[in-house]
Design a protein around this motif. Sequence first.
Motif, PDB file in Angstrom:
ATOM      1  N   TYR A 247      -3.766   7.856  12.217  1.00 53.67           N
ATOM      2  CA  TYR A 247      -4.956   7.206  11.463  1.00 53.67           C
ATOM      3  C   TYR A 247      -4.543   7.115  10.199  1.00 53.67           C
ATOM      4  O   TYR A 247      -4.399   5.987   9.535  1.00 53.67           O
ATOM      5  N   ARG A 248      -3.810   8.038   9.420  1.00 52.50           N
ATOM      6  CA  ARG A 248      -3.804   7.931   8.228  1.00 52.50           C
ATOM      7  C   ARG A 248      -2.393   6.915   7.732  1.00 52.50           C
ATOM      8  O   ARG A 248      -2.448   6.232   6.786  1.00 52.50           O
ATOM      9  N   VAL A 249      -1.308   7.084   8.632  1.00 49.44           N
ATOM     10  CA  VAL A 249      -0.262   6.102   8.682  1.00 49.44           C
ATOM     11  C   VAL A 249      -0.862   4.853   8.439  1.00 49.44           C
ATOM     12  O   VAL A 249      -0.228   3.874   7.485  1.00 49.44           O
ATOM     13  N   ARG A 250      -1.828   4.226   9.469  1.00 49.30           N
ATOM     14  CA  ARG A 250      -2.354   3.028   9.370  1.00 49.30           C
ATOM     15  C   ARG A 250      -3.051   2.511   8.476  1.00 49.30           C
ATOM     16  O   ARG A 250      -2.951   1.395   7.651  1.00 49.30           O
ATOM     17  N   MET A 251      -4.001   3.613   7.748  1.00 49.65           N
ATOM     18  CA  MET A 251      -4.755   3.236   6.384  1.00 49.65           C
ATOM     19  C   MET A 251      -3.560   3.030   5.269  1.00 49.65           C
ATOM     20  O   MET A 251      -3.865   2.164   4.406  1.00 49.65           O
ATOM     21  N   MET A 252      -2.517   4.043   5.414  1.00 51.66           N
ATOM     22  CA  MET A 252      -1.625   3.611   4.081  1.00 51.66           C
ATOM     23  C   MET A 252      -1.131   2.275   4.080  1.00 51.66           C
ATOM     24  O   MET A 252      -0.642   1.687   3.279  1.00 51.66           O
ATOM     25  N   GLU A 253      -0.731   1.955   5.421  1.00 54.20           N
ATOM     26  CA  GLU A 253      -0.164   0.662   5.724  1.00 54.20           C
ATOM     27  C   GLU A 253      -0.743  -0.641   5.075  1.00 54.20           C
ATOM     28  O   GLU A 253      -0.275  -1.553   4.587  1.00 54.20           O
ATOM     29  N   ILE A 254      -2.231  -0.361   5.404  1.00 49.52           N
ATOM     30  CA  ILE A 254      -3.236  -1.386   4.796  1.00 49.52           C
ATOM     31  C   ILE A 254      -2.843  -1.432   3.360  1.00 49.52           C
ATOM     32  O   ILE A 254      -2.802  -2.814   2.920  1.00 49.52           O
ATOM     33  N   ALA A 255      -2.855  -0.603   2.678  1.00 46.47           N
ATOM     34  CA  ALA A 255      -2.864  -0.530   1.410  1.00 46.47           C
ATOM     35  C   ALA A 255      -1.458  -1.071   1.035  1.00 46.47           C
ATOM     36  O   ALA A 255      -1.530  -1.797   0.007  1.00 46.47           O
ATOM     37  N   GLU A 256      -0.596  -0.702   1.630  1.00 48.70           N
ATOM     38  CA  GLU A 256       0.906  -1.095   1.456  1.00 48.70           C
ATOM     39  C   GLU A 256       0.710  -2.895   1.578  1.00 48.70           C
ATOM     40  O   GLU A 256       1.457  -3.622   0.614  1.00 48.70           O
ATOM     41  N   SER A 257       0.119  -3.195   2.676  1.00 51.97           N
ATOM     42  CA  SER A 257       0.293  -4.737   3.068  1.00 51.97           C
ATOM     43  C   SER A 257      -0.423  -5.419   1.901  1.00 51.97           C
ATOM     44  O   SER A 257      -0.045  -6.464   1.636  1.00 51.97           O
ATOM     45  N   ILE A 258      -1.632  -4.914   1.296  1.00 46.74           N
ATOM     46  CA  ILE A 258      -2.475  -5.522   0.568  1.00 46.74           C
ATOM     47  C   ILE A 258      -1.386  -5.758  -0.698  1.00 46.74           C
ATOM     48  O   ILE A 258      -1.576  -6.932  -1.362  1.00 46.74           O
ATOM     49  N   ARG A 259      -0.627  -4.477  -1.039  1.00 45.88           N
ATOM     50  CA  ARG A 259       0.053  -4.585  -2.395  1.00 45.88           C
ATOM     51  C   ARG A 259       1.287  -5.766  -2.053  1.00 45.88           C
ATOM     52  O   ARG A 259       1.541  -6.496  -2.860  1.00 45.88           O
ATOM     53  N   LEU A 260       1.936  -5.771  -1.083  1.00 41.58           N
ATOM     54  CA  LEU A 260       2.901  -6.627  -0.621  1.00 41.58           C
ATOM     55  C   LEU A 260       2.375  -8.187  -0.805  1.00 41.58           C
ATOM     56  O   LEU A 260       3.071  -9.022  -0.940  1.00 41.58           O
ATOM     57  N   VAL A 261       1.287  -8.568  -0.067  1.00 40.70           N
ATOM     58  CA  VAL A 261       0.685  -9.863  -0.091  1.00 40.70           C
ATOM     59  C   VAL A 261       0.501 -10.340  -1.694  1.00 40.70           C
ATOM     60  O   VAL A 261       1.020 -11.291  -1.978  1.00 40.70           O
ATOM     61  N   ARG A 262      -0.137  -9.313  -2.430  1.00 42.40           N
ATOM     62  CA  ARG A 262      -0.346  -9.734  -3.846  1.00 42.40           C
ATOM     63  C   ARG A 262       0.957 -10.269  -4.259  1.00 42.40           C
ATOM     64  O   ARG A 262       1.220 -11.107  -5.256  1.00 42.40           O
ATOM     65  N   ASP A 263       1.866  -9.128  -4.199  1.00 42.29           N
ATOM     66  CA  ASP A 263       3.378  -9.283  -5.035  1.00 42.29           C
ATOM     67  C   ASP A 263       3.898 -10.634  -4.659  1.00 42.29           C
ATOM     68  O   ASP A 263       4.419 -11.510  -5.350  1.00 42.29           O
ATOM     69  N   ALA A 264       3.951 -10.823  -3.209  1.00 50.42           N
ATOM     70  CA  ALA A 264       4.467 -11.892  -2.630  1.00 50.42           C
ATOM     71  C   ALA A 264       3.730 -13.484  -3.365  1.00 50.42           C
ATOM     72  O   ALA A 264       4.734 -14.296  -3.363  1.00 50.42           O
ATOM     73  N   LEU A 265       2.326 -13.646  -3.216  1.00 50.70           N
ATOM     74  CA  LEU A 265       1.855 -14.565  -3.717  1.00 50.70           C
ATOM     75  C   LEU A 265       2.146 -14.820  -5.197  1.00 50.70           C
ATOM     76  O   LEU A 265       2.452 -15.943  -5.540  1.00 50.70           O
ATOM     77  N   ASP A 266       2.489 -13.500  -5.985  1.00 48.77           N
ATOM     78  CA  ASP A 266       2.585 -13.959  -7.368  1.00 48.77           C
ATOM     79  C   ASP A 266       4.181 -14.485  -7.604  1.00 48.77           C
ATOM     80  O   ASP A 266       4.263 -15.389  -8.490  1.00 48.77           O
ATOM     81  N   ARG A 267       5.117 -14.024  -6.798  1.00 51.86           N
ATOM     82  CA  ARG A 267       6.526 -14.391  -6.867  1.00 51.86           C
ATOM     83  C   ARG A 267       6.885 -15.592  -6.082  1.00 51.86           C
ATOM     84  O   ARG A 267       8.079 -16.102  -6.232  1.00 51.86           O
ATOM     85  N   MET A 268       5.963 -16.135  -5.342  1.00 50.46           N
ATOM     86  CA  MET A 268       6.226 -17.098  -4.300  1.00 50.46           C
ATOM     87  C   MET A 268       6.856 -18.525  -5.088  1.00 50.46           C
ATOM     88  O   MET A 268       6.219 -18.874  -5.891  1.00 50.46           O
ATOM     89  N   PRO A 269       8.097 -19.089  -4.799  1.00 53.28           N
ATOM     90  CA  PRO A 269       8.437 -20.210  -5.473  1.00 53.28           C
ATOM     91  C   PRO A 269       7.769 -21.495  -4.844  1.00 53.28           C
ATOM     92  O   PRO A 269       7.443 -21.363  -3.733  1.00 53.28           O
ATOM     93  N   ASP A 270       7.893 -22.428  -5.764  1.00 51.72           N
ATOM     94  CA  ASP A 270       7.588 -23.650  -4.958  1.00 51.72           C
ATOM     95  C   ASP A 270       8.447 -24.300  -4.278  1.00 51.72           C
ATOM     96  O   ASP A 270       9.503 -23.726  -4.277  1.00 51.72           O
TER      97      ASP A 270
END
Lengths: 122, 363
Positions: B254-277
């Motif tokens: 359960y903890r691993v999946r909850m931490m993965e949600i947090a990690e995924s949120i971070r990854l999506v934010r990061d990817a949205l910021d750095r995404m090239p046109d």
Amino acid sequence: MKTERNELLNGLEGLYSKGYTYLVKIYAVDYVKTLEAVYVVRNMEEAKEERLEVELDPSDAWVPSAMRVYKAADWYEREMQEMFAITIKGRQAERLLLEKWNGSGAPLRKNFAWSEPYEKMK
Amino acid sequence: MSTRINIGPVHPSTHGVLRLVADIEGDTVLRVEPHIGFLHRGVEKLVENRMYMQSPAYMEKLDYAAPMSYDELYVAVVEKAMGVEVKERAQWVRVVLLELQRIASHLLWLGTAANDLGQFFTLFMWCMKDRDMILRLLESASGARMFYVNMRMGGLVQDLPPGFGGGARDVLDYLERRVKKYEAYLEKNPVFMERTKGVGVLGKEDAINLGVTGPVLRASGVGYDTRKDNAYYVYGKLSFRPQTRSEGDVFARYRVRMMEIAESIRLVRDALDRMPDGDAIGMPVRLITTGAKNREASASRETPRGEGIMYMVADPQRPYRLAIRSPTFVNLAALTHIAKDCRLADVFAILGSLDIVMGDADK
């Protein structure tokens, strides 16, 4: 790498002792003239993979069970036995894993007869 | 003297059509054996008769809780066979979509697994509501709510719509608060803690030998994550850490999946910021039908349930053989081992913690 059926277990044990402790997948391919059983194992620490390929005669297709080395082989072997009619020697016979039918033949072999309605759709 | 009881194949806690046969003494389980195959559709055979372009829609139905992941996995193996490079922007967009899909899938898991443990329907309804916000995002990106078919060889069917980034950030901010709330809701609940801590322990050695994968493997202390150890797309450029725990029990999963949600949120934010046109649209269909160059190809992806791998022997027009290594299949095979000598009620806690989708196991 290619290996012989009789050398398969030795090969797997050798890889296991070199740190390839994780069995990724066992699958088979039907090349009509020959069958090929493929064992993919992985070294988790170094993230490296090795493949062992065993060539089999379709009319006398059997391999020894790898469950002595990898417990993970259990369902993969049963799947292969069911789908390719490759007999697994050295383990007890089990019920069918995936199929709930009374038909005969190995569904994933190339000579498997499709049912008639499907043959028309193809 | 032991008694044999039958559970399923239609049972609310088996998450689909799974039958369990358990030998019990009192309410201690001596052996439990999963019977699968009720949803076996023979996908591996069906794709042999279809052109490359026709199969992504089939693949999505394998894992109906994370269709985007399978869609992408199949497209990736065909790309390998065709020797096609994925466009730069498409790689970033794919990472965003896949991580959003992972959050949606983990939320669905959280709701249903907590429901199995007697948390009734409150959390389930909350999770479904939050998951729906992600499904709406994915719908805006692909045009469909659940079965997207948004991947095409070399890129995507359509690029992200204008305003997607802003909408996604709002949803992620909201989810971040919600996930903290769920954690508090569950971890302050003595019933939940009692039923998960120390239940269904799977040690590190056994986890590797049984071949379990994904969050189940990482909860047993093995830090293997395909996104890190066999990195694809732009995961190498994003700062990403595999989430692990060492206890190997239901609570650790359960903890691993909850931490993965947090990690995924971070990854999506990061990817949205750095995404090239640039251009993210995949190849035209007429080019895809002209064929595969390489005879053999394989692709490995971290789906929400674990590592999904496809091995393909390719004919020019269609797969000659497609072997699918589905994560649920291997995780479910380990159930007999994990649920030994536990209480009967704990079988469902363990089964829930494996995050099974029967379409994925049966193929």
